[in-house]
Design an enzyme around this catalytic site. Structure first.
Site, short mmCIF file in Angstrom:
data_model
loop_
_atom_site.label_atom_id
_atom_site.label_comp_id
_atom_site.label_asym_id
_atom_site.label_seq_id
_atom_site.Cartn_x
_atom_site.Cartn_y
_atom_site.Cartn_z
N PRO A 236 0.85 -1.20 0.00
CA PRO A 236 0.00 0.00 0.00
C PRO A 236 0.89 1.25 0.00
O PRO A 236 1.54 1.55 0.99
CB PRO A 236 -0.82 -0.12 1.29
CG PRO A 236 -0.11 -1.13 2.12
CD PRO A 236 0.84 -1.92 1.28
N ASP A 412 5.86 2.22 2.14
CA ASP A 412 4.88 1.18 2.46
C ASP A 412 4.12 1.64 3.70
O ASP A 412 4.69 1.73 4.80
CB ASP A 412 5.66 -0.13 2.73
CG ASP A 412 4.76 -1.32 2.97
OD1 ASP A 412 3.60 -1.11 3.39
OD2 ASP A 412 5.21 -2.45 2.74
N HIS A 413 2.85 1.89 3.50
CA HIS A 413 2.07 2.49 4.60
C HIS A 413 1.80 1.50 5.73
O HIS A 413 1.39 1.89 6.82
CB HIS A 413 0.73 3.01 4.04
CG HIS A 413 0.15 4.14 4.85
ND1 HIS A 413 0.74 4.65 5.99
CD2 HIS A 413 -0.98 4.87 4.67
CE1 HIS A 413 -0.01 5.62 6.48
NE2 HIS A 413 -1.05 5.78 5.70
N ARG A 414 2.08 0.21 5.50
CA ARG A 414 1.94 -0.74 6.60
C ARG A 414 3.08 -0.55 7.60
O ARG A 414 2.97 -0.92 8.77
CB ARG A 414 2.01 -2.18 6.07
CG ARG A 414 0.84 -2.56 5.19
CD ARG A 414 1.11 -3.88 4.51
NE ARG A 414 2.33 -3.84 3.69
CZ ARG A 414 2.83 -4.88 3.03
NH1 ARG A 414 2.23 -6.06 3.09
NH2 ARG A 414 3.93 -4.76 2.32
N ILE A 416 5.24 2.49 7.54
CA ILE A 416 5.53 3.90 7.85
C ILE A 416 4.22 4.68 7.81
O ILE A 416 3.47 4.58 6.84
CB ILE A 416 6.51 4.46 6.80
CG1 ILE A 416 7.86 3.74 6.94
CG2 ILE A 416 6.68 5.96 6.92
CD1 ILE A 416 8.67 3.71 5.69
#
Ligand code: CAO
Length: 440
Positions: A236, A412-414, A416
């Site tokens: 993501p 990667d929003h998972r 950061i």
């Protein structure tokens, strides 16, 4: 030009095998290994490939005819001189001998339950991939017809076979596609979906709108395309944009030019950016990490290997510069020049592209104002550099000309979150604005 007499090659201990599909006609131009016939024993089907490229002449076989090793199938009029004219005169020798592997018959498992496959065919089956179930392993069709259907994204469950015993022919696939295109048949729904549940893009016959040409992708593009889609689909992404004032960096770079030339290196802004990135990674270690396979933890790396995207005539590659924290600016410039040259010459070893912890994609030498790079998984972040340009900056009293470089960081929003993302870009901007910060 010559004529090759094509006799049925060795197909194992089979006698009187029926021809169930004839895939060519007199006058057809065939490639070497292109399927000419499909034979069917009671356990399996086999496609018989052309032994050479050329024009099909004197096709001898008929549908449902039973044939044996050595039977005359057709002549192939070849362009080259090595057309084995001897074989054309004599029906017996060369062509009747077992074929070398390159032209060995291909086969596929038949759809009806096979109690005990015949040994020779079984071996062939074991060495060939069976078609993907979603494209109709249950259906009665030869490998080339299945491949054709796959190419067009046609699910065989929608196609009516008009061959012997309801067998699907290439013409049935074509008829189906034509009917869908002309609205006579509904286009299949997006489901069944493939892979991660993502429906495929629609298959469109573009020739209906004008002339088209098929241009094969380079090997690098095929490989990198797969990797990019995997990263794009699994990670993501969020992209944070920012700008760095690199006026002082540029002045420092210019001051080093003569020394760099003496040292035999070309000093671009990239080595400076790499040093600033390493400092930012030290301060934000989660950007120099990978998610564990179970997605429950991070593997934080204590080494700083930066992947650098290199544009080559054959496509994008990302060689890795190792131990950037240990290197000086000139060494970095030298290493960058060496790996990008190896990349452009197609001489990178697999090792050159492994072990990266964070990547940089620099388009600053070309142009652009901002872009959204794709994270090079299993890394968790990537920096994109755009072209620096002189811009008026308000200093509190007046506008002053400053060299401003736009940059972006996709992450990667998972791993950061947004606040961390913008803290990282802000810090990187500060470091690029004043390289002395690295010493603190
Ligand atoms: N702003 C302004 N000018 C820049 C700049 C920037 N951000 N970055 C580089 N430049 C200048 C350099 O100083 C150099 O100028 P001079 O020739 O006048 O000194 C010129 O642009 C060309 O630089 P370069 O591209 O040869 O060297 P580099 O060190 O900046 O980059 C490399 C090396 C290998 C990264 C680059 O050649 C390259 O291949 N870039 C494309 C990467 C890519 O395709 N990314 C996309 C990935 S996503 O599809």
């Amino acid at each position: 030009m010559g004529t090759l007499k094509f006799l049925l090659p060795d197909i194992g201990n089979h006698k009187d095998i029926p021809v169930i599909e004839i895939l060519v006609k007199d006058g057809d131009v065939v490639e070497k290994d292109q399927s000419i016939l499909t034979l069917e024993s009671d356990k399996a089907t086999m496609e018989i490939p052309a032994p050479a490229a050329g024009i099909v002449r004197q096709l001898q076989v008929k549908l449902e005819q039973k044939i044996n090793q050595g039977d005359w199938i057709c002549d192939i009029e070849t362009q080259g001189e090595s057309a084995q004219p001897a074989a054309a005169k004599s029906p017996e020798p060369a062509a009747a001998a077992p074929l070398p592997p390159a032209v060995a018959p291909t086969s596929t498992v038949q759809d009806t339950p096979a109690p005990k496959p015949v040994a020779a065919l079984d071996m062939i089956n074991a060495s060939k991939p069976v078609n993907a179930p979603s494209l109709g392993a249950k259906y009665h069709a030869s490998p080339s017809v299945r491949a054709f259907a796959r190419q067009l994204g046609v699910d065989l469950q929608h196609v009516t076979g008009t061959g012997i015993k309801g067998r699907m022919l290439q013409s049935d696939i074509e008829a189906y596609v034509k009917a869908v295109m002309q609205g006579e048949k509904p286009a299949p729904k997006a489901a069944p979906v493939m892979g991660a549940g993502i429906p495929p893009l629609p298959q469109i016959d573009f020739t209906q709108f004008g002339d088209t040409e098929r241009v094969e992708l380079s090997r690098i593009k095929k490989i990198s395309g797969k990797h990019l889609s995997t990263c794009w689909l699994n990670i993501p992404h969020v992209t944070q944009f920012d700008e760095a004032d690199i006026t002082d960096l540029e002045a420092f770079r210019n001051s080093l030019k003569t020394r760099a030339e003496k040292a035999g290196v070309k000093l671009t802004p990239l080595p400076f950016v790499m040093k600033a990135v390493v400092q930012a990674l030290k301060e934000f270690p989660h950007f120099n990490a990978s998610l564990t396979a179970d997605g429950q933890a991070l593997t934080v790396k204590k080494y700083y290997n930066l992947g650098v995207a290199v544009d080559t005539p054959n496509g994008l590659v990302v060689p890795v510069v190792r131990g950037v924290d240990q290197m000086g600016l000139f060494d970095l410039a030298r290493e960058l020049a060496a790996i990008s040259q190896r990349a452009r010459d197609g001489k990178l070893a697999p090792d050159d592209m492994q072990g990266g912890t964070f990547s940089i994609s620099s388009l600053g030498g070309i142009g652009g104002t901002q872009f959204t790079p794709i994270v090079n998984g299993p890394e968790v972040a990537i920096l994109g550099l755009s072209k620096a340009k002189m811009s008026p900056v308000w200093d509190g009293a007046s506008f002053v000309p400053r060299l401003i470089m736009p940059f972006s960081v996709s992450y990667d929003h998972r791993v950061i979150d947004g606040a961390q993302g913008v803290r990282f870009t802000t810090r990187l901007g500060q470091l690029l604005g004043d390289l002395r910060e690295i010493l603190l």
